[in-house]
Motif scaffolding. Structure first.
Motif, PDB file in Angstrom:
ATOM      1  N   GLY A 203       0.822  -1.202   0.000  1.00 14.66           N
ATOM      2  CA  GLY A 203       0.000   0.000   0.000  1.00 14.66           C
ATOM      3  C   GLY A 203       0.851   1.244   0.000  1.00 14.66           C
ATOM      4  N   ASP A 204       0.223   2.377  -0.356  1.00 18.21           N
ATOM      5  CA  ASP A 204       0.928   3.649  -0.349  1.00 18.21           C
ATOM      6  C   ASP A 204       0.196   4.641   0.535  1.00 18.21           C
ATOM      7  N   SER A 205       0.952   5.476   1.265  1.00 18.27           N
ATOM      8  CA  SER A 205       0.409   6.533   2.116  1.00 18.27           C
ATOM      9  C   SER A 205      -0.544   5.955   3.163  1.00 18.27           C
ATOM     10  N   ALA A 206      -1.840   6.332   3.138  1.00 21.00           N
ATOM     11  CA  ALA A 206      -2.768   5.720   4.087  1.00 21.00           C
ATOM     12  C   ALA A 206      -2.882   4.223   3.848  1.00 21.00           C
ATOM     13  N   GLY A 207      -2.658   3.783   2.597  1.00 26.67           N
ATOM     14  CA  GLY A 207      -2.592   2.349   2.340  1.00 26.67           C
ATOM     15  C   GLY A 207      -1.391   1.723   3.016  1.00 26.67           C
ATOM     16  N   ALA A 322       9.561  -7.722   4.749  1.00 28.56           N
ATOM     17  CA  ALA A 322       8.918  -6.417   4.601  1.00 28.56           C
ATOM     18  C   ALA A 322       9.828  -5.409   3.909  1.00 28.56           C
ATOM     19  N   ILE A 323       9.217  -4.540   3.134  1.00 28.74           N
ATOM     20  CA  ILE A 323       9.867  -3.379   2.528  1.00 28.74           C
ATOM     21  C   ILE A 323       9.184  -2.125   3.058  1.00 28.74           C
ATOM     22  N   MET A 324       9.989  -1.173   3.506  1.00 27.93           N
ATOM     23  CA  MET A 324       9.494   0.135   3.942  1.00 27.93           C
ATOM     24  C   MET A 324      10.316   1.215   3.233  1.00 27.93           C
ATOM     25  N   GLY A 325       9.708   2.356   2.967  1.00 29.85           N
ATOM     26  CA  GLY A 325      10.486   3.420   2.367  1.00 29.85           C
ATOM     27  C   GLY A 325       9.679   4.674   2.135  1.00 29.85           C
ATOM     28  N   ASP A 326      10.346   5.690   1.602  1.00 27.17           N
ATOM     29  CA  ASP A 326       9.695   6.986   1.428  1.00 27.17           C
ATOM     30  C   ASP A 326      10.397   7.767   0.324  1.00 27.17           C
ATOM     31  N   ASP A 327       9.802   8.926  -0.001  1.00 25.13           N
ATOM     32  CA  ASP A 327      10.334   9.836  -1.002  1.00 25.13           C
ATOM     33  C   ASP A 327      11.126  10.951  -0.323  1.00 25.13           C
ATOM     34  N   THR A 328      12.046  11.530  -1.051  1.00 29.63           N
ATOM     35  CA  THR A 328      12.929  12.545  -0.466  1.00 29.63           C
ATOM     36  C   THR A 328      12.165  13.734   0.094  1.00 29.63           C
ATOM     37  N   ASN A 329      11.114  14.154  -0.590  1.00 22.82           N
ATOM     38  CA  ASN A 329      10.374  15.369  -0.193  1.00 22.82           C
ATOM     39  C   ASN A 329       8.902  15.055   0.030  1.00 22.82           C
ATOM     40  N   GLY A 330       8.637  14.156   0.959  1.00 23.38           N
ATOM     41  CA  GLY A 330       7.292  13.653   1.182  1.00 23.38           C
ATOM     42  C   GLY A 330       6.297  14.668   1.716  1.00 23.38           C
ATOM     43  N   GLY A 331       6.763  15.821   2.195  1.00 25.07           N
ATOM     44  CA  GLY A 331       5.836  16.782   2.781  1.00 25.07           C
ATOM     45  C   GLY A 331       5.374  17.891   1.872  1.00 25.07           C
ATOM     46  N   TYR A 416      14.059   1.819   1.653  1.00 23.98           N
ATOM     47  CA  TYR A 416      14.479   2.555   0.457  1.00 23.98           C
ATOM     48  C   TYR A 416      14.229   4.048   0.614  1.00 23.98           C
ATOM     49  N   LEU A 417      14.931   4.815  -0.202  1.00 27.72           N
ATOM     50  CA  LEU A 417      14.685   6.246  -0.401  1.00 27.72           C
ATOM     51  C   LEU A 417      14.474   6.456  -1.889  1.00 27.72           C
ATOM     52  N   TYR A 418      13.341   7.029  -2.265  1.00 22.79           N
ATOM     53  CA  TYR A 418      13.046   7.302  -3.664  1.00 22.79           C
ATOM     54  C   TYR A 418      13.451   8.739  -3.961  1.00 22.79           C
ATOM     55  N   ASN A 419      14.525   8.893  -4.745  1.00 21.86           N
ATOM     56  CA  ASN A 419      15.096  10.212  -5.008  1.00 21.86           C
ATOM     57  C   ASN A 419      15.177  10.477  -6.510  1.00 21.86           C
ATOM     58  N   VAL A 420      14.131  10.082  -7.211  1.00 26.33           N
ATOM     59  CA  VAL A 420      14.086  10.227  -8.667  1.00 26.33           C
ATOM     60  C   VAL A 420      13.461  11.579  -9.007  1.00 26.33           C
ATOM     61  N   GLU A 421      14.256  12.480  -9.575  1.00 28.44           N
ATOM     62  CA  GLU A 421      13.816  13.849  -9.810  1.00 28.44           C
ATOM     63  C   GLU A 421      13.173  13.994 -11.183  1.00 28.44           C
ATOM     64  N   HIS A 434       5.550  13.038  -2.439  1.00 26.60           N
ATOM     65  CA  HIS A 434       4.883  11.913  -1.788  1.00 26.60           C
ATOM     66  C   HIS A 434       4.360  10.874  -2.782  1.00 26.60           C
ATOM     67  N   THR A 435       4.758   9.628  -2.603  1.00 24.01           N
ATOM     68  CA  THR A 435       4.295   8.421  -3.311  1.00 24.01           C
ATOM     69  C   THR A 435       4.418   8.504  -4.830  1.00 24.01           C
ATOM     70  N   VAL A 436       5.302   9.317  -5.352  1.00 19.04           N
ATOM     71  CA  VAL A 436       5.471   9.382  -6.805  1.00 19.04           C
ATOM     72  C   VAL A 436       6.002   8.062  -7.344  1.00 19.04           C
ATOM     73  N   GLU A 437       6.602   7.224  -6.489  1.00 21.73           N
ATOM     74  CA  GLU A 437       7.141   5.943  -6.959  1.00 21.73           C
ATOM     75  C   GLU A 437       6.064   4.968  -7.422  1.00 21.73           C
ATOM     76  N   VAL A 438       4.801   5.241  -7.081  1.00 19.76           N
ATOM     77  CA  VAL A 438       3.712   4.361  -7.544  1.00 19.76           C
ATOM     78  C   VAL A 438       3.665   4.323  -9.072  1.00 19.76           C
ATOM     79  N   TYR A 439       4.043   5.433  -9.731  1.00 16.94           N
ATOM     80  CA  TYR A 439       4.091   5.444 -11.195  1.00 16.94           C
ATOM     81  C   TYR A 439       5.148   4.482 -11.721  1.00 16.94           C
ATOM     82  N   SER A 440       6.210   4.280 -10.959  1.00 15.91           N
ATOM     83  CA  SER A 440       7.240   3.328 -11.362  1.00 15.91           C
ATOM     84  C   SER A 440       6.822   1.892 -11.064  1.00 15.91           C
ATOM     85  N   ILE A 441       6.196   1.683  -9.920  1.00 13.18           N
ATOM     86  CA  ILE A 441       5.837   0.318  -9.511  1.00 13.18           C
ATOM     87  C   ILE A 441       4.831  -0.296 -10.480  1.00 13.18           C
ATOM     88  N   PHE A 442       3.783   0.431 -10.799  1.00 15.39           N
ATOM     89  CA  PHE A 442       2.750  -0.109 -11.684  1.00 15.39           C
ATOM     90  C   PHE A 442       3.014   0.202 -13.153  1.00 15.39           C
TER      91      PHE A 442
END
Length: 536
Positions: A203-207, A322-331, A416-421, A434-442
């Protein structure tokens, strides 16, 4: 001898095509007619996993789906759940209370005996909306060698999913919806070629917050609903007890004219359109402004027995890879761009976390000095408050869970840290949001939204897609991100107590391992120390 071998292969191929799951699937309670796509995937959209939560079932836990002898058309998307603040015009067009559906994607040649790995994805939206209802699993299935089944789910949000009255309403209905969907997977996914004994919950964010809640549900009771977990941007929100949350119920009832002994019956009698007029956020007690997300899970002493920080500290969670991670500028996507003063920054944090003390706010300000001296096109303190909010709510909780897994004996834990600009996002000042990596995952064309242009064919980040999909499809298939990873990517080393390391995904598909910095660890340690007092 070769003729016999060729004949055997031909027979097996014929049997496979004969036994392949047909677009019309019989689930016992109903038949669903799916759609075969040109990419080798069949999809079933809008499959009921629970009864319509209408009438007396409004504000009630999910019930088994009703029997229906009519073949159900599952070729197109169905209603999503009503979101707080959504326009009334969306009700009955794209949103409805009757929204408890799963979407299933499977290789068209899968059979009922295929036992394919399953990815059960929980969308985000702050528990106030269904933010990614149109995610399509076909791209990930293709990237994973047609070796998986993908399931996505809707669940009730806002007051429909998280209202409590302290008496008759079961708390955390939205989380119960998700567990009902996971139980549906256990019971029915084999009919689509999936293996109920090999389910990766993601899941992503609240997911992702939901993933954490299901890991720690009932104090870590393992009901066999999943066997691995991946969370993109885990969110530790402000959590109240049932008793503390009744004020939300009271205020909604007052707005709708539902007072007296029959208040709940009155609320259940109102139309969705009437409720939507009153479905807006109000401040937490003690705060001056409404939070971004008001309706969220509460501590009920049962499904959610305690604060998330406490449950993971005490090892009360299901021990799975388990995998946990976030984006560089999540806020950056959450905080107002016009934030211009330190006082405004503190007020924003206080609105989201009402139990923050003045002393704690002072320490946070010291951790995040303002570096924006020029302030072009935005407030001088936008990035300062974005950094503080992003780490407080998202990045540090994910790091904390990775620490907890290691401390409580789970060796297969990755961070992980997602730092793809993306050039456009950088130009807007969003950084890596925030959660921009979902475009890469799917895959950018399958994530159900408008992808960053740089992720599309010919873009600077086109090469990110196979890298991310390699790791995620590998984790879904083997519970290890390295088994089937892209050959150009580095080995993703596990998080350990001694070496707190994570993989960094960079622009253009570059990958590297890094130890988190001492400064970040210091900030995260502080947030963990105050987490229980500010109700995370």
């Amino acid at each position: 001898m070769k003729r016999i071998q060729h004949f055997s292969v031909a027979i097996l191929s014929l049997l496979s095509s004969v036994d392949a799951v047909k677009p019309l699937v019989d689930l016992g309670y109903s038949n669903y007619q799916g759609k075969v796509l040109s990419n080798g995937v069949t999809q079933w959209l809008g499959v009921r996993y629970a009864a319509p939560p209408l009438g007396d079932l409004r504000f009630s836990p999910p019930q088994d789906p009703l029997n229906n002898d009519t073949v159900q058309d599952a070729k197109d998307w169905n209603f999503i759940c009503i979101g707080t603040g959504a326009a009334s015009s969306k009700i009955g067009t794209t949103q409805s209370e009757d929204c408890l559906f799963v979407n299933v994607f499977a290789p068209s040649d899968a059979t009922k005996d295929s036992k394919l790995p399953v990815f059960a994805f929980i969308q985000g939206g702050g528990f106030n909306t269904n933010s990614s209802p149109y995610v399509n699993g076909a791209g990930l299935i293709n990237a994973g060698d047609m070796d998986m089944v993908v399931v996505t789910m809707n669940y009730r949000v806002g007051p429909y999913g998280f209202i409590v009255d302290g008496d008759k309403i079961t708390p955390n209905i939205g989380l119960h919806d998700q567990r009902k969907a996971l139980k549906w997977v256990q019971k029915y996914i084999s009919k689509f070629g999936g293996d109920p004994d090999h389910v990766m919950m993601g899941g992503d964010s609240a997911g992702a917050a939901s993933v954490a809640h299901h890991l720690s549900a009932y104090g870590g009771k393992d009901e066999g609903l999943f066997h691995a977990a991946a969370a993109e941007s885990v969110s530790f929100a402000n959590m109240l007890t049932v008793k503390e949350s009744v004020y939300l119920y009271d205020n909604l009832a007052i707005r709708l004219g539902c007072v007296g002994k029959n208040a709940l019956a009155c609320l259940r009698s109102k139309s969705a359109l009437e409720i939507q007029v009153a479905n807006y956020n109000i401040p937490y007690p003690g705060a001056a402004a409404a939070p971004l997300y008001m309706w969220t899970p509460v501590i009920d002493g049962d499904l959610v027995p305690d604060l998330t920080y406490k449950l993971f500290e005490e090892g009360k969670f299901v021990k799975v890879p388990a995998i946990m991670g976030d984006d560089t500028n999540g806020g950056t996507v959450f905080t107002p761009k016009n934030t211009s003063t330190l006082a405004e920054s503190d007020a924003i944090l206080k609105a989201q976390f009402s139990f923050l003390t003045l002393e704690q706010l002072g320490t946070i300000n010291d951790f995040y000095p303002n570096k924006n001296d020029t302030c072009p096109n935005s407030g001088c303190y936008w990035r300062q408050v974005s950094d503080a909010y992003g780490e407080l709510r998202y990045m540090c909780p994910g790091i904390y869970i990775s620490n907890a897994f290691t401390q409580h004996g789970v060796p297969n834990s990755w961070n992980y840290l997602y730092n793809v600009e993306d050039p456009d996002q950088m130009a807007q000042g969003l950084g890596v949001p925030h959660t921009v990596e979902v475009y890469s995952i799917f895959g950018p064309e399958y994530a159900g939204g408008d992808p960053p242009v740089s992720y599309l064919e010919g873009g600077v980040n086109e090469d990110v897609i196979p890298v991310i999909q390699g790791y995620w499809s590998s984790f879904i298939r083997s519970f290890n991100p390295n088994t089937h990873r892209d050959s150009a990517s580095v080995k993703w080393e596990t998080w350990t107590k001694k070496r707190k390391q994570r993989i960094v995904f960079e622009t253009g598909g570059v990958t590297k391992m890094e130890k988190i910095s001492k400064d970040l660890q210091k900030r995260c340690d502080y947030f963990a120390s105050i987490g229980p007092s500010i109700r995370q």
